[in-house]
Design a protein around this motif. Structure first.
Motif, PDB file in Angstrom:
ATOM      1  N   GLU A 157     -15.082 -11.976  28.860  1.00 15.64           N
ATOM      2  CA  GLU A 157     -14.955 -13.191  28.059  1.00 15.64           C
ATOM      3  C   GLU A 157     -15.844 -13.089  26.825  1.00 15.64           C
ATOM      4  N   ARG A 197      -6.066 -18.878  24.675  1.00 19.70           N
ATOM      5  CA  ARG A 197      -5.865 -17.837  25.679  1.00 19.70           C
ATOM      6  C   ARG A 197      -4.684 -18.161  26.598  1.00 19.70           C
ATOM      7  N   ASN A 234     -10.446 -22.677  22.372  1.00 23.81           N
ATOM      8  CA  ASN A 234     -10.434 -21.269  22.785  1.00 23.81           C
ATOM      9  C   ASN A 234      -9.706 -21.086  24.111  1.00 23.81           C
ATOM     10  N   TYR A 235      -9.907 -22.031  25.027  1.00 26.26           N
ATOM     11  CA  TYR A 235      -9.226 -21.959  26.320  1.00 26.26           C
ATOM     12  C   TYR A 235      -7.711 -22.000  26.123  1.00 26.26           C
ATOM     13  N   GLN A 257     -16.120 -22.853  28.214  1.00 26.60           N
ATOM     14  CA  GLN A 257     -15.399 -22.500  26.993  1.00 26.60           C
ATOM     15  C   GLN A 257     -15.020 -23.754  26.214  1.00 26.60           C
ATOM     16  N   ARG A 258     -14.890 -23.599  24.897  1.00 22.46           N
ATOM     17  CA  ARG A 258     -14.329 -24.666  24.081  1.00 22.46           C
ATOM     18  C   ARG A 258     -12.857 -24.856  24.447  1.00 22.46           C
ATOM     19  N   ARG A 272     -16.212 -28.813  25.767  1.00 20.77           N
ATOM     20  CA  ARG A 272     -16.434 -27.709  26.703  1.00 20.77           C
ATOM     21  C   ARG A 272     -15.751 -28.027  28.031  1.00 20.77           C
ATOM     22  N   LEU A 322     -21.977 -15.286  30.965  1.00 20.75           N
ATOM     23  CA  LEU A 322     -21.301 -16.030  29.903  1.00 20.75           C
ATOM     24  C   LEU A 322     -22.017 -17.350  29.643  1.00 20.75           C
ATOM     25  N   ARG A 323     -22.304 -18.078  30.707  1.00 22.08           N
ATOM     26  CA  ARG A 323     -22.956 -19.379  30.536  1.00 22.08           C
ATOM     27  C   ARG A 323     -24.353 -19.229  29.952  1.00 22.08           C
ATOM     28  N   GLN A 370     -24.102 -18.129  26.218  1.00 21.20           N
ATOM     29  CA  GLN A 370     -23.621 -19.218  25.373  1.00 21.20           C
ATOM     30  C   GLN A 370     -24.668 -20.312  25.239  1.00 21.20           C
ATOM     31  N   LYS A 407     -19.492 -14.596  35.019  1.00 20.75           N
ATOM     32  CA  LYS A 407     -19.497 -16.002  34.663  1.00 20.75           C
ATOM     33  C   LYS A 407     -20.913 -16.480  34.362  1.00 20.75           C
ATOM     34  N   SER A 436     -13.655 -19.738  33.437  1.00 20.01           N
ATOM     35  CA  SER A 436     -13.406 -20.317  32.112  1.00 20.01           C
ATOM     36  C   SER A 436     -14.325 -21.489  31.797  1.00 20.01           C
TER      37      SER A 436
END
Length: 332
Positions: A139, A32, A28-29, A24-25, A63, A161-162, A165, A158, A21
């Motif tokens: 994600e 969820r 948003n976290y 993430q903002r 973040r 995702l990073r 983003q 992960k 996670s």
């Protein structure tokens, strides 16, 4: 006196952010993690300072990082809401545009939220997780408005995702949308460079407006516009109504909330069917003549593959309900 509905016992909750996670903002976290809690309530407790990250106040766009300790104040839910929140989302798969070990790109239909929250029990990501239970991670890389169709990226790792983003944050992606707008767009108007200011309505719903350069809360927002062609209204369109529509290819260099919708509306050419920033009288007429949704579609997306470091260029064709409206098909 009526007996108040029973509610689930409320208590302070603590969360530890895991590596999956990280990045993430905060909003948003929490959407969820706090299943069933309205998104407007989540924003309210963040703004009030009741949500603490590592014992300090935080903003919605903070973040979160691996190992962060998040404290959430007691939140009461009715038993009915709690039971609804515990129901799993129905499994659903979506048209696939790209799929490998690092990421998945789908063609999101209009009318489907990308995630649950704010009165929506589930969205694309929850449905994908049910449909792909073997995937160790799924994600959202970015978001699309509920009524916007088109390309949506989902990370499977992960690291992906990073990396993705980061590309979005550093404006290293090329995102182009198709939008059908009211009126004749002036071909010479190609760059919209107006700062945007986010605010909340009394009911907590988000809105955005163009603001001045001296607004400390204004965020610079750049939208590039290219005219694809003029679109004729459908057969049977009343002669006394607006006759001119323009199909635009819109590329955003910044990814602000509702950026395209607000910029085009501020320019005097709102997107057809936009229920927040559009021409509401025209929208009612559009509904009667077959356009049942907002005409905004995430059409093309270019980025660098997070693992292979090779360029990826995706395209999602207009869905039938948009391509078949009026004279759209003739200008594509």
């Amino acid at each position: 006196m009526a007996t108040p509905p029973s509610s689930v016992a409320a208590a302070v909750r603590h969360f530890t952010v895991d590596g999956e996670s990280a990045g993430q903002r905060l909003d948003n976290y929490l959407v969820r993690e706090l299943k069933g809690v309205p998104k407007t309530h989540i924003y309210r407790i963040i703004r009030s300072g009741e949500v603490r990250v590592n014992k300090g106040r935080a903003q919605a766009d903070t973040r979160v990082q691996d190992g962060d300790q998040i404290r959430v104040p007691p939140i009461r839910l009715s038993e009915r809401a709690e039971q609804k929140a515990q129901q799993p989302a129905p499994a659903r798969q979506f048209p696939v545009l790209f799929d490998d070990a690092a990421l998945l790109a789908i063609d999101k239909p209009a009318g489907v939220a990308v995630h649950g929250g704010s009165g929506v029990s589930f969205g694309v990501i929850e449905q994908l997780r049910q449909a792909l239970p073997a995937a160790p991670l799924l994600e959202l890389v970015h978001r699309l408005d509920r009524e916007t169709s088109g390309i949506l990226l989902v990370a499977k790792k992960k690291s992906a995702l990073r990396a993705l983003q980061d590309q979005f944050r550093e404006r290293e992606t090329d995102k182009t949308y198709l939008a059908l707008v009211k009126g004749v767009w002036p071909a010479r108007q190609k760059v919209l460079d107006w700062p945007l200011h986010k605010y909340l309505l009394p009911d907590g719903e988000r809105r955005v407006r163009v603001t001045g350069a001296d607004d400390p809360d204004g965020m610079r927002s750049i939208t590039l516009v290219r005219v694809v062609g003029a679109v004729a209204p459908p057969v049977g369109w009343p002669a006394a109504a607006e006759q001119a529509f323009t199909l635009l290819a819109v590329t955003i260099k910044t990814g602000r909330t509702h950026q395209i919708r607000v910029h085009l509306s501020h320019a005097g050419h709102p997107i057809l069917g936009d229920d927040k920033y559009g021409d509401f009288e025209l929208n009612r007429l559009l509904q009667r003549h077959g356009l049942k949704r907002m005409f905004l579609h995430a059409w093309q997306l270019g980025f660098t593959h997070p693992s292979l470091q090779t360029p990826v260029q995706l395209q999602a064709d207009l869905p039938p309900e948009l391509k078949g409206w009026g004279g759209v098909a003739r200008v594509l």
